[in-house]
Design a protein around this motif. Structure first.
Motif, PDB file in Angstrom:
ATOM      1  N   GLU A 178       0.832  -1.207   0.000  1.00  0.00           N
ATOM      2  CA  GLU A 178       0.000   0.000   0.000  1.00  0.00           C
ATOM      3  C   GLU A 178       0.864   1.254   0.000  1.00  0.00           C
ATOM      4  O   GLU A 178       0.579   2.217  -0.715  1.00  0.00           O
ATOM      5  CB  GLU A 178      -0.925  -0.018   1.210  1.00  0.00           C
ATOM      6  CG  GLU A 178      -2.002  -1.078   1.093  1.00  0.00           C
ATOM      7  CD  GLU A 178      -2.824  -1.234   2.359  1.00  0.00           C
ATOM      8  OE1 GLU A 178      -2.699  -0.398   3.274  1.00  0.00           O
ATOM      9  OE2 GLU A 178      -3.585  -2.210   2.429  1.00  0.00           O
ATOM     10  N   ARG A 179       1.931   1.255   0.778  1.00  0.00           N
ATOM     11  CA  ARG A 179       2.821   2.420   0.842  1.00  0.00           C
ATOM     12  C   ARG A 179       3.475   2.671  -0.524  1.00  0.00           C
ATOM     13  O   ARG A 179       3.520   3.813  -0.997  1.00  0.00           O
ATOM     14  CB  ARG A 179       3.880   2.209   1.920  1.00  0.00           C
ATOM     15  CG  ARG A 179       4.696   3.469   2.187  1.00  0.00           C
ATOM     16  CD  ARG A 179       5.705   3.285   3.295  1.00  0.00           C
ATOM     17  NE  ARG A 179       5.056   2.757   4.494  1.00  0.00           N
ATOM     18  CZ  ARG A 179       5.673   2.019   5.415  1.00  0.00           C
ATOM     19  NH1 ARG A 179       6.934   1.725   5.297  1.00  0.00           N
ATOM     20  NH2 ARG A 179       5.028   1.583   6.466  1.00  0.00           N
ATOM     21  N   GLU A 180       3.996   1.618  -1.153  1.00  0.00           N
ATOM     22  CA  GLU A 180       4.647   1.799  -2.456  1.00  0.00           C
ATOM     23  C   GLU A 180       3.622   2.193  -3.516  1.00  0.00           C
ATOM     24  O   GLU A 180       3.909   3.013  -4.387  1.00  0.00           O
ATOM     25  CB  GLU A 180       5.391   0.521  -2.873  1.00  0.00           C
ATOM     26  CG  GLU A 180       6.299   0.705  -4.058  1.00  0.00           C
ATOM     27  CD  GLU A 180       7.441   1.700  -3.801  1.00  0.00           C
ATOM     28  OE1 GLU A 180       7.798   1.945  -2.636  1.00  0.00           O
ATOM     29  OE2 GLU A 180       7.969   2.235  -4.792  1.00  0.00           O
ATOM     30  N   GLY A 181       2.424   1.624  -3.436  1.00  0.00           N
ATOM     31  CA  GLY A 181       1.369   2.000  -4.373  1.00  0.00           C
ATOM     32  C   GLY A 181       1.003   3.472  -4.250  1.00  0.00           C
ATOM     33  O   GLY A 181       0.807   4.157  -5.255  1.00  0.00           O
TER      34      GLY A 181
ATOM     35  N   GLU B 216       3.742   9.927  -7.641  1.00  0.00           N
ATOM     36  CA  GLU B 216       4.680  10.180  -8.745  1.00  0.00           C
ATOM     37  C   GLU B 216       3.921  10.442 -10.045  1.00  0.00           C
ATOM     38  O   GLU B 216       4.282  11.343 -10.809  1.00  0.00           O
ATOM     39  CB  GLU B 216       5.622   8.992  -8.931  1.00  0.00           C
ATOM     40  CG  GLU B 216       6.625   8.815  -7.827  1.00  0.00           C
ATOM     41  CD  GLU B 216       7.389   7.506  -7.940  1.00  0.00           C
ATOM     42  OE1 GLU B 216       8.223   7.258  -7.051  1.00  0.00           O
ATOM     43  OE2 GLU B 216       7.148   6.717  -8.880  1.00  0.00           O
ATOM     44  N   ALA B 217       2.897   9.653 -10.318  1.00  0.00           N
ATOM     45  CA  ALA B 217       2.125   9.817 -11.556  1.00  0.00           C
ATOM     46  C   ALA B 217       1.445  11.188 -11.591  1.00  0.00           C
ATOM     47  O   ALA B 217       1.433  11.858 -12.640  1.00  0.00           O
ATOM     48  CB  ALA B 217       1.095   8.699 -11.688  1.00  0.00           C
TER      49      ALA B 217
ATOM     50  N   GLU C 110       5.258   0.471 -13.150  1.00  0.00           N
ATOM     51  CA  GLU C 110       5.907   0.674 -11.847  1.00  0.00           C
ATOM     52  C   GLU C 110       5.292  -0.224 -10.777  1.00  0.00           C
ATOM     53  O   GLU C 110       6.002  -0.717  -9.899  1.00  0.00           O
ATOM     54  CB  GLU C 110       5.813   2.154 -11.440  1.00  0.00           C
ATOM     55  CG  GLU C 110       6.606   3.078 -12.344  1.00  0.00           C
ATOM     56  CD  GLU C 110       8.092   2.755 -12.398  1.00  0.00           C
ATOM     57  OE1 GLU C 110       8.692   2.550 -11.322  1.00  0.00           O
ATOM     58  OE2 GLU C 110       8.637   2.687 -13.518  1.00  0.00           O
ATOM     59  N   THR C 111       3.995  -0.445 -10.866  1.00  0.00           N
ATOM     60  CA  THR C 111       3.345  -1.345  -9.903  1.00  0.00           C
ATOM     61  C   THR C 111       3.914  -2.745 -10.034  1.00  0.00           C
ATOM     62  O   THR C 111       4.274  -3.384  -9.036  1.00  0.00           O
ATOM     63  CB  THR C 111       1.818  -1.351 -10.129  1.00  0.00           C
ATOM     64  OG1 THR C 111       1.323  -0.033  -9.866  1.00  0.00           O
ATOM     65  CG2 THR C 111       1.128  -2.355  -9.222  1.00  0.00           C
ATOM     66  N   LYS C 112       4.026  -3.249 -11.258  1.00  0.00           N
ATOM     67  CA  LYS C 112       4.547  -4.602 -11.460  1.00  0.00           C
ATOM     68  C   LYS C 112       6.014  -4.703 -11.024  1.00  0.00           C
ATOM     69  O   LYS C 112       6.448  -5.753 -10.559  1.00  0.00           O
ATOM     70  CB  LYS C 112       4.402  -5.024 -12.932  1.00  0.00           C
ATOM     71  CG  LYS C 112       2.974  -5.078 -13.428  1.00  0.00           C
ATOM     72  CD  LYS C 112       2.136  -6.075 -12.680  1.00  0.00           C
ATOM     73  CE  LYS C 112       2.316  -7.468 -13.222  1.00  0.00           C
ATOM     74  NZ  LYS C 112       1.427  -8.439 -12.548  1.00  0.00           N
TER      75      LYS C 112
END
Length: 124
Positions: free
Chosen positions: A37-40, A46-47, A94-96
């Protein structure tokens, strides 16, 4: 939908029935939820900074999934389509690559295996 959004782009990732020349019967996604969740949230921020978009969302499922089921969804709204498409691509790549979600595929032969994501530039 927000009034300033004239474009919307989305991506859906589904469980496919093959990988690397093997028949796939399903898979299981596991994650470290807090870090995922934090990285998402970092990727979404960023987007919003990198692209002229007004809103973005991403949802990735975890647990057992069968062939044909939805695994991941990205939606982006922007004033214009170029930004919506570019941001949508950025978010899924980036998610993957960065979000700690791991895929364990089940094969028709009865065995199973973990898959590791490739960096976005290594994919074709």
């Amino acid at each position: 939908m927000r009034d300033e959004a004239g474009a919307y782009a989305s991506f859906e990732g589904w469980v496919r029935d093959h990988h690397g020349g093997r028949s796939v019967t399903g898979l299981r996604y596991e994650s470290y939820a807090l870090l995922a969740e934090r990285e998402g949230e970092t990727i979404m921020a960023e987007a919003l900074q990198r692209f002229a978009i007004v809103e973005a969302r991403c949802v990735h499922r975890v647990g057992d999934l069968g062939v044909g089921e939805l695994a991941v969804w990205v939606g982006v709204a922007a004033a214009h389509r170029d930004a919506a498409f570019a941001a949508c691509r950025y978010i899924i790549d980036e998610t993957k690559a960065r979000v700690p979600i791991w895929k364990h595929e089940r094969y028709a032969e009865g065995d199973a295996g973990w898959l590791h994501p490739e960096p976005p530039q290594a994919q074709s």
